[in-house]
Design a protein around this motif. Structure first.
Motif, PDB file in Angstrom:
ATOM      1  N   ALA A 180      -2.736  -4.623  -3.685  1.00 51.66           N
ATOM      2  CA  ALA A 180      -2.536  -4.241  -2.149  1.00 51.66           C
ATOM      3  C   ALA A 180      -3.681  -4.485  -1.419  1.00 51.66           C
ATOM      4  CB  ALA A 180      -2.117  -2.980  -1.975  1.00 51.66           C
ATOM      5  N   ALA A 188       2.589   6.283  -7.244  1.00 51.78           N
ATOM      6  CA  ALA A 188       1.930   7.302  -7.712  1.00 51.78           C
ATOM      7  C   ALA A 188       2.360   8.678  -7.824  1.00 51.78           C
ATOM      8  CB  ALA A 188       0.537   7.106  -7.179  1.00 51.78           C
ATOM      9  N   PHE A 247      -1.109  -2.526  -9.054  1.00 50.75           N
ATOM     10  CA  PHE A 247      -0.481  -2.575  -7.697  1.00 50.75           C
ATOM     11  C   PHE A 247      -1.426  -2.384  -6.414  1.00 50.75           C
ATOM     12  CE2 PHE A 247       3.103  -1.442 -10.428  1.00 50.75           C
ATOM     13  CZ  PHE A 247       4.003  -2.453 -10.166  1.00 50.75           C
ATOM     14  N   ALA A 248      -2.466  -1.501  -6.836  1.00 49.08           N
ATOM     15  CA  ALA A 248      -3.361  -1.102  -5.646  1.00 49.08           C
ATOM     16  C   ALA A 248      -4.337  -2.122  -5.596  1.00 49.08           C
ATOM     17  CB  ALA A 248      -4.295   0.081  -6.242  1.00 49.08           C
ATOM     18  N   VAL A 296      -6.177   5.842  -5.179  1.00 48.89           N
ATOM     19  CA  VAL A 296      -5.792   5.317  -6.682  1.00 48.89           C
ATOM     20  C   VAL A 296      -6.842   5.821  -7.763  1.00 48.89           C
ATOM     21  CG1 VAL A 296      -5.687   3.191  -7.837  1.00 48.89           C
ATOM     22  CG2 VAL A 296      -4.526   3.437  -5.694  1.00 48.89           C
ATOM     23  N   GLY A 311       0.849  -1.161  -0.137  1.00 49.31           N
ATOM     24  CA  GLY A 311      -0.162   0.007  -0.149  1.00 49.31           C
ATOM     25  C   GLY A 311       0.868   1.261  -0.084  1.00 49.31           C
ATOM     26  N   ALA A 332      -0.170   2.739 -11.298  1.00 45.94           N
ATOM     27  CA  ALA A 332      -0.368   2.160  -9.938  1.00 45.94           C
ATOM     28  C   ALA A 332      -1.660   1.382  -9.821  1.00 45.94           C
ATOM     29  CB  ALA A 332      -0.454   3.417  -8.758  1.00 45.94           C
ATOM     30  N   LEU A 356      -6.759   3.878   0.389  1.00 50.84           N
ATOM     31  CA  LEU A 356      -6.231   3.347  -0.774  1.00 50.84           C
ATOM     32  C   LEU A 356      -7.117   3.610  -2.022  1.00 50.84           C
ATOM     33  CD1 LEU A 356      -3.631   1.997  -2.063  1.00 50.84           C
ATOM     34  CD2 LEU A 356      -4.543  -0.320  -1.417  1.00 50.84           C
ATOM     35  N   VAL A 402       2.135   1.732  -3.267  1.00 52.38           N
ATOM     36  CA  VAL A 402       1.091   2.259  -4.408  1.00 52.38           C
ATOM     37  C   VAL A 402       1.269   3.766  -4.234  1.00 52.38           C
ATOM     38  CG1 VAL A 402      -1.172   2.442  -4.763  1.00 52.38           C
ATOM     39  CG2 VAL A 402      -0.029   0.141  -4.644  1.00 52.38           C
ATOM     40  N   SER A 403       1.169   4.270  -2.939  1.00 55.42           N
ATOM     41  CA  SER A 403       1.084   5.653  -2.710  1.00 55.42           C
ATOM     42  C   SER A 403       2.304   6.589  -3.134  1.00 55.42           C
ATOM     43  CB  SER A 403       0.864   6.130  -1.020  1.00 55.42           C
ATOM     44  OG  SER A 403       0.956   7.235  -0.626  1.00 55.42           O
TER      45      SER A 403
END
Length: 563
Positions: A175, A23, A171-172, A84, A16, A168, A80, A19-20
């Motif tokens: 996650a 991005a 991946f999100a 996203v 997570g 992203a 999350l 991802v943050s």
């Protein structure tokens, strides 16, 4: 928890965080190109960055408060999803206003990921043991902070910058599934929920008015004007009313009682400077590489690697040392000294400064951020009450984000002001250079007079060298803003109490406090019972019956129990 259980719980949390970070970093080197393609100027460039930082700063304490009231696992999943979806929507923006709006929504999710990841880490890892796992966080940061700009630059140069916002998504999704399966956080918060909506509105108004004033003063209106009076006055009034509300509500957004603790107050002061160094420097170094050194987005990503290397190496190495020896203050002091040195040195940059020197300056700045950023949160969590872990952790993160937001806005205003002055003062020099271009000069003059950010690497010589010099002077001046703040950070760190790090997680400390509270309650009840019995015995001695032993009762033994 065993080492394996901790690793399993961290898997989704790390993804997570990845991802943050990815991005955010994937668009960092592409932002000058994005703003240019959407027809934005320097003010739009600043707001594309600060809109995310602004909503991140505002949302961070809100998420932290919610973490003390609701299920933390569910909250981080919601954050999350918000992050996203807003990031993906930004990829469809057709002008800078729409892009700024979606970036603002993106910041709401980013605030949740920043605050909740810190709180959940405290749930499963003690402060003393945190350094043991810093290698994992360092690996995630390395891939995101180093790979993100490179990937973003490559996508912009070969495909289209819009694809940066879609990277992203896979991946999100992964996650979310992994968080659901691996993260198991106890939810012992049973007190009645009360959300401080008034505080949320007042905080948003105060911070927003301040940033709008900083960004537009000197360009859209004069520094001393009615707009300044209204905006600054409105921000002050909102801030004062916010403080009054926080003192009266049952569940304040930012409990002002936290400032009674020296550790929290001084960590907040130091975090403001870290925010300026972390956000402001990275934003304007990317702009410096492209507008002052003629780099492409991919090249700009490669050129900022020394700063990322300093951040990663220092955070990993210092994390291991903190766990091994339990000492943290010397590293914070060293980091703040590096911040001062890095800020001063970066303010000397020119468009033709030897890149070896530029790399050393960036490495110092990155190492300073790496030594201080996470450790300031760590020492606050070390002394915070388990019931206030969310607001304490998010409080430090909030002021760091707020410092970064205000810092980026102020630096953007400095850059915009200097650029306007330099273009005005160098009008004759620039006009002579354009005249040398012949027929091409008209197109170049039109591009420069439009107000949009130029793609400097595509400009012909000698105009290119002049524009690079202008932007280098403006950007280097903006780095001076970080110097007094870095000095303030050093002073605050010097006065921090050198409290030893505990080996207990938040959950263990909460359980220990419950046991201690129950034992204390039992002891108090016993003392009260004894005191009552003693008082009763003293006041009514003549009425208290005396029951003799069986041997003394004789024939009255049958009535002993009755008596």
């Amino acid at each position: 928890m065993t080492h394996r259980q901790v690793l399993e719980a961290l898997t989704g949390l790390l993804l997570g965080m990845f991802v943050s970070m990815i991005a955010g970093t994937v668009v960092s080197t592409s932002m000058p190109v994005i703003v240019h393609d959407l027809g934005g100027d320097q003010a739009a460039y600043t707001w594309v960055i600060t809109s995310t930082l602004l909503t991140t700063a505002i949302a961070t304490p809100i998420w932290g408060k919610l973490a003390d009231l609701f299920n933390r696992k569910l909250l981080i999943q919601i954050a999350l999803v918000i992050f996203v979806l807003a990031t993906a929507a930004a990829g469809f923006a057709q002008d800078t206003n729409v892009l700024i709006a979606f970036r603002a929504v993106q910041g709401i999710g980013a605030g949740g990921l920043a605050a909740l990841s810190q709180v959940i880490m405290a749930d499963i890892i003690s402060p003393r043991e945190r350094g043991r796992y810093m290698g994992l966080f360092g690996a995630v940061m390395a891939v995101a902070t180093v790979g993100g700009p490179l990937l973003g630059g490559w996508i912009t140069d070969t495909l289209n910058w819009r694809w940066n916002f879609f990277v992203a998504l896979p991946f999100a999704v992964a996650a979310l599934f992994i968080l659901q399966k691996t993260l198991h956080v106890a939810n012992n918060r049973t007190r009645k929920v009360s959300i401080d909506y008034t505080g949320i509105v007042l905080l948003s108004v105060a911070v927003s008015l301040l940033l709008i004033w900083i960004t537009n003063a000197g360009s859209s209106f004069d520094w001393w004007s009615m707009q300044t009076v209204l905006m600054v006055g409105g921000a002050l009034v909102a801030a004062i009313v916010f403080v009054i509300v926080e003192l009266k509500v049952r569940e304040p957004l930012i409990p002002l009682t936290l400032f009674r603790g020296r550790t929290f107050t001084l960590s907040v002061l130091a975090s403001i400077s870290i925010g300026v160094a972390m956000f402001g420097t990275s934003v304007y170094l990317a702009q410096y590489m492209q507008l002052s050194r003629g780099a492409s987005p991919t090249q700009a990503g490669l050129m900022t690697l020394p700063m990322m290397a300093g951040l990663l190496l220092s955070s990993i190495i210092v994390g291991q040392l903190v766990t091994r020896y339990g000492r943290w203050k010397p590293y914070l002091i060293a980091g703040s000294v590096m911040l001062i040195a890095g800020s001063i040195l970066l303010s000397t940059l020119h468009y033709d400064t030897n890149f070896v020197l530029v790399s050393i300056y960036m490495f110092l700045m990155g190492a300073g951020v790496g030594m201080t950023m996470q450790n300031l949160v760590l020492i606050v969590q070390n002394v915070a009450k388990p019931s206030e872990m969310g607001v304490s952790s998010s409080g430090v993160t909030f002021f760091r984000s707020l410092g970064g937001t205000v810092g980026v806005s102020v630096m953007g205003a400095v850059v915009a002001g200097h650029i306007t002055t330099l273009f005005s003062d160098g009008k004759e020099k620039l006009g002579a250079a354009i005249a040398q271009l012949g027929e091409k000069g008209a197109a170049v003059a039109e591009q420069l007079s439009s107000g949009t950010l130029p793609e400097v690497r595509l400009l012909p010589e000698p105009v290119r060298s002049i524009i690079e010099d202008f932007y280098a002077q403006a950007i280097s001046q903006s780095f001076l803003i970080g110097v007094p703040l870095a000095v303030l950070s050093l002073v605050a760190i010097l006065f921090l109490p050198n409290t030893p790090l505990t080996r207990m997680t938040t959950s263990e400390r909460a359980a220990a406090e419950r046991v201690k509270g129950e034992s204390h309650a039992i002891e108090e009840a016993a003392e009260i019972a004894v005191a009552d019995a003693t008082a009763l015995a003293g006041a009514h001695t003549d009425t208290i019956p005396v029951i003799r032993p069986e041997s003394e009762r004789g024939e009255e033994s049958g009535r002993g129990d009755e008596r």
